[in-house]
Design a protein around this motif. Structure first.
Motif, short mmCIF file in Angstrom:
data_model
loop_
_atom_site.label_atom_id
_atom_site.label_comp_id
_atom_site.label_asym_id
_atom_site.label_seq_id
_atom_site.Cartn_x
_atom_site.Cartn_y
_atom_site.Cartn_z
N VAL A 1 9.40 -6.62 -4.21
CA VAL A 1 8.73 -5.46 -4.80
C VAL A 1 8.14 -4.64 -3.66
CG1 VAL A 1 6.90 -4.68 -6.33
CG2 VAL A 1 8.21 -6.75 -6.91
N PRO A 2 8.61 -3.41 -3.46
CA PRO A 2 8.11 -2.61 -2.34
C PRO A 2 6.65 -2.22 -2.50
CG PRO A 2 10.20 -1.75 -3.18
CD PRO A 2 9.70 -2.74 -4.18
N CYS A 3 5.96 -2.10 -1.39
CA CYS A 3 4.60 -1.59 -1.41
C CYS A 3 4.60 -0.15 -1.96
CB CYS A 3 4.01 -1.57 0.00
SG CYS A 3 3.94 -3.19 0.79
N ALA A 4 3.52 0.22 -2.59
CA ALA A 4 3.32 1.58 -3.13
C ALA A 4 4.30 1.93 -4.24
CB ALA A 4 3.40 2.62 -2.02
N SER A 5 5.11 0.98 -4.70
CA SER A 5 5.98 1.23 -5.85
C SER A 5 5.12 1.21 -7.12
CB SER A 5 7.07 0.17 -5.94
OG SER A 5 6.51 -1.11 -6.19
N PRO A 6 5.57 1.85 -8.19
CA PRO A 6 4.81 1.79 -9.45
C PRO A 6 4.54 0.37 -9.91
CG PRO A 6 6.51 3.49 -9.57
CD PRO A 6 6.74 2.75 -8.30
N LEU A 7 5.52 -0.53 -9.70
CA LEU A 7 5.31 -1.92 -10.11
C LEU A 7 4.21 -2.56 -9.30
CD1 LEU A 7 6.13 -4.30 -11.84
CD2 LEU A 7 7.98 -4.79 -10.23
N CYS A 8 4.23 -2.32 -7.99
CA CYS A 8 3.17 -2.87 -7.13
C CYS A 8 1.81 -2.31 -7.54
CB CYS A 8 3.47 -2.57 -5.67
SG CYS A 8 2.28 -3.31 -4.51
N ASN A 9 1.76 -1.03 -7.82
CA ASN A 9 0.50 -0.41 -8.22
C ASN A 9 -0.03 -1.00 -9.52
OD1 ASN A 9 0.54 1.25 -5.97
ND2 ASN A 9 1.53 2.95 -7.04
N SER A 10 0.89 -1.41 -10.39
CA SER A 10 0.45 -1.98 -11.67
C SER A 10 -0.24 -3.33 -11.49
CB SER A 10 1.65 -2.13 -12.62
OG SER A 10 2.52 -3.18 -12.21
N PHE A 11 -0.02 -3.99 -10.36
CA PHE A 11 -0.69 -5.26 -10.06
C PHE A 11 -2.09 -5.04 -9.49
CE2 PHE A 11 3.60 -7.34 -9.70
CZ PHE A 11 3.36 -8.38 -10.58
N HIS A 12 -2.44 -3.79 -9.16
CA HIS A 12 -3.70 -3.50 -8.45
C HIS A 12 -3.75 -4.28 -7.13
CE1 HIS A 12 -5.03 -1.50 -12.09
NE2 HIS A 12 -4.79 -2.60 -12.78
N SER A 13 -2.59 -4.38 -6.48
CA SER A 13 -2.51 -5.12 -5.23
C SER A 13 -3.31 -4.41 -4.14
CB SER A 13 -1.05 -5.26 -4.80
OG SER A 13 -0.97 -5.86 -3.52
N LEU A 14 -3.98 -5.22 -3.34
CA LEU A 14 -4.79 -4.66 -2.26
C LEU A 14 -4.16 -4.90 -0.89
CD1 LEU A 14 -8.32 -5.87 -3.47
CD2 LEU A 14 -7.24 -3.65 -3.84
N ALA A 15 -2.93 -5.42 -0.87
CA ALA A 15 -2.32 -5.76 0.41
C ALA A 15 -0.83 -5.45 0.40
CB ALA A 15 -2.54 -7.23 0.73
N CYS A 16 -0.32 -5.20 1.61
CA CYS A 16 1.10 -4.95 1.80
C CYS A 16 1.56 -5.85 2.94
CB CYS A 16 1.33 -3.48 2.14
SG CYS A 16 3.06 -3.04 2.40
N GLY A 17 2.62 -6.64 2.70
CA GLY A 17 3.02 -7.65 3.66
C GLY A 17 4.17 -7.22 4.54
N ASN A 18 4.14 -7.69 5.78
CA ASN A 18 5.27 -7.59 6.69
C ASN A 18 5.62 -8.99 7.16
OD1 ASN A 18 5.93 -4.76 6.92
ND2 ASN A 18 3.89 -4.52 7.86
N CYS A 19 6.83 -9.16 7.66
CA CYS A 19 7.32 -10.51 7.96
C CYS A 19 7.88 -10.56 9.38
CB CYS A 19 8.41 -10.89 6.95
SG CYS A 19 9.09 -12.52 7.23
N TYR A 20 7.57 -11.64 10.07
CA TYR A 20 8.04 -11.81 11.44
C TYR A 20 8.84 -13.10 11.60
CZ TYR A 20 4.57 -8.18 11.91
OH TYR A 20 3.84 -7.02 11.73
#
Length: 432
Positions: free
Chosen positions: A77-96
């Motif tokens: 689920v991409p950050c700032a997508s409508p679905l992500c916004n519906s979760f009231h998410s406070l974080a956006c992840g990156n992966c290394y």
């Protein structure tokens, strides 16, 4: 889609007549080492039976994505997508690390929580294919498929304290991302689900998307046995997900408790049984609690009332057995079709005509060890500062049909279905 060979028993209801609405079903199994419940559904592509801890109050489902998560259909689920916004998410992840279900850039982050240990982690939100068998379907092996089921990955350590076979948690709470709501939306089904918990080694069942009828082995429609009480909204949640938001747990309007038809008297009853502005007090139902817990002053008054009424049945207390305080020699207790012959407990809702009656099968617990054989009152002291005054736990729900009517925001309850000559493990399952 060709389904894999599976070694789990699926539901084939003995129906007459058939469901008026399609019901999508999943077996519920009690784990006797933890006294918790799991639900088995089908996840991933190809579909795989997946055992998840059943949480009646959780907001969203999560699964261990770090151990053997193999699927060709998952998406992040991409950050700032409508679905992500519906979760009231406070974080956006990156992966290394190596890309996979648990690792991707620009991915919406959620906070899966273990309801037993209360541990929390940060993890990716993903979607994948989910399926549930159709009850009473005209085509054997028919499944209802949710192609974009939304849930969260989690780390393996979050499984600590859950049933050994659980690989995550399935959320049945009031949120818009719970399993019942996603099933209803994807399959155009009514927002209803019912639970019938079994305390035996055989599974009970969950039914989604149907208000009934519900037929068990007795051929009695148990939906006609339901009595309804409104669901109460607690406006202050107590988890990371619901912090400063309404709780996704199911609260009901318990107004009093009776033992053998006599009211249990305790101080501040109206205050304790009402949810206050800070989210304290009131009554909820919870599969996270093996036994019903009562705030200390309620508990003290309740056990005194129960002991008094038991004395009239010539039952004499013996030494307590943890975690219980009131026990009786098994040899002194008669057994009836609704369990041990002890005083009834009534949970009175909005008026005296709406009550959940608890018979001995749900009020008592058999305890046998080191030569001790007793029946104990299966209620536990929740403490003087309990956040919720009454938490109705799993043991009290077993062999009772519960229906969560999310269309009308009410709980339907049957009291013990043993009175109907049936049990929650009496569904007929056959392999697909």
């Amino acid at each position: 889609m060709r389904l894999p060979t599976i070694f789990f028993f699926l539901l084939s209801l003995i129906l007459s007549p058939a469901f008026s609405q399609k019901a999508y079903v999943a077996p519920i199994q009690k784990d006797h080492s933890t006294l918790l419940y799991t639900l088995t559904l089908y996840l991933k592509t190809p579909l795989q039976p997946t055992i998840l801890h059943l949480d009646l109050g959780a907001s969203f489902t999560w699964a261990d994505c770090y151990t053997n998560y193999n699927s060709t259909s998952y998406r992040h689920v991409p950050c700032a997508s409508p679905l992500c916004n519906s979760f009231h998410s406070l974080a956006c992840g990156n992966c290394y690390a190596s890309p996979g279900p648990a690792c991707a850039n620009d991915t919406c982050s959620l906070y899966p929580e273990n309801p037993v240990t209360r541990q929390v982690t940060v993890a990716n939100a993903i979607v994948d294919s989910l399926a549930l068998p159709v009850a009473g379907g005209s085509v054997p092996g028919q499944f209802g498929v949710v192609p974009d089921f939304v849930f969260s990955c989690s780390r393996t350590f979050l499984l600590k304290g859950l049933a050994p076979k659980a690989t995550g948690l399935v959320a049945l709470g009031r949120s818009n991302h719970s399993l019942p709501v996603q099933v209803s939306e994807a399959l155009s089904a009514p927002r209803y689900f019912a639970l019938c918990l079994s305390g035996s080694s055989k599974p009970g069942v969950a039914l989604f998307g149907s208000s009934g009828p519900y037929y068990f082995s007795s051929q009695v429609d148990l939906s006609k046995s339901l009595v309804y009480t409104p669901l109460i909204l607690n406006r202050v949640g107590n988890t990371v997900v619901t912090y400063q938001q309404p709780s996704d747990e199911y609260y009901i309007n318990l107004t009093s408790i009776q033992v053998n038809g006599k009211a249990v008297e305790f101080n501040n009853s109206q205050t304790l049984l009402t949810v206050d502005e800070n989210g304290f007090g009131g009554t909820k139902i919870s599969t996270a609690n093996p036994y019903t817990t009562l705030e200390s002053s309620i508990y003290k008054a309740f056990i005194e009332a129960f002991i008094k009424e038991s004395g009239a049945l010539n039952l004499t207390e013996r030494l307590a057995v943890e975690p219980f305080d009131v026990c009786y020699p098994a040899s002194d207790v008669i057994i009836t079709r609704v369990g041990p012959g002890v005083p009834t407990v009534d949970l009175i809702m909005q008026n005296d005509g709406v009550f959940w009656r608890i018979f001995g099968s749900n009020s008592m617990v058999r305890m046998g060890k080191d030569g001790v054989d007793v029946w104990c009152l299966g209620f536990v002291d929740g403490g003087a500062n309990a956040r919720t005054s009454v938490v109705i736990g799993g043991h009290q729900m077993e062999d009772n049909l519960l229906q969560l009517d999310l269309e009308n925001q009410r709980l339907g309850f049957s009291s013990s279905i043993l009175l109907k000559g049936t049990t929650c493990d009496s569904f007929s399952f056959e392999s697909y």
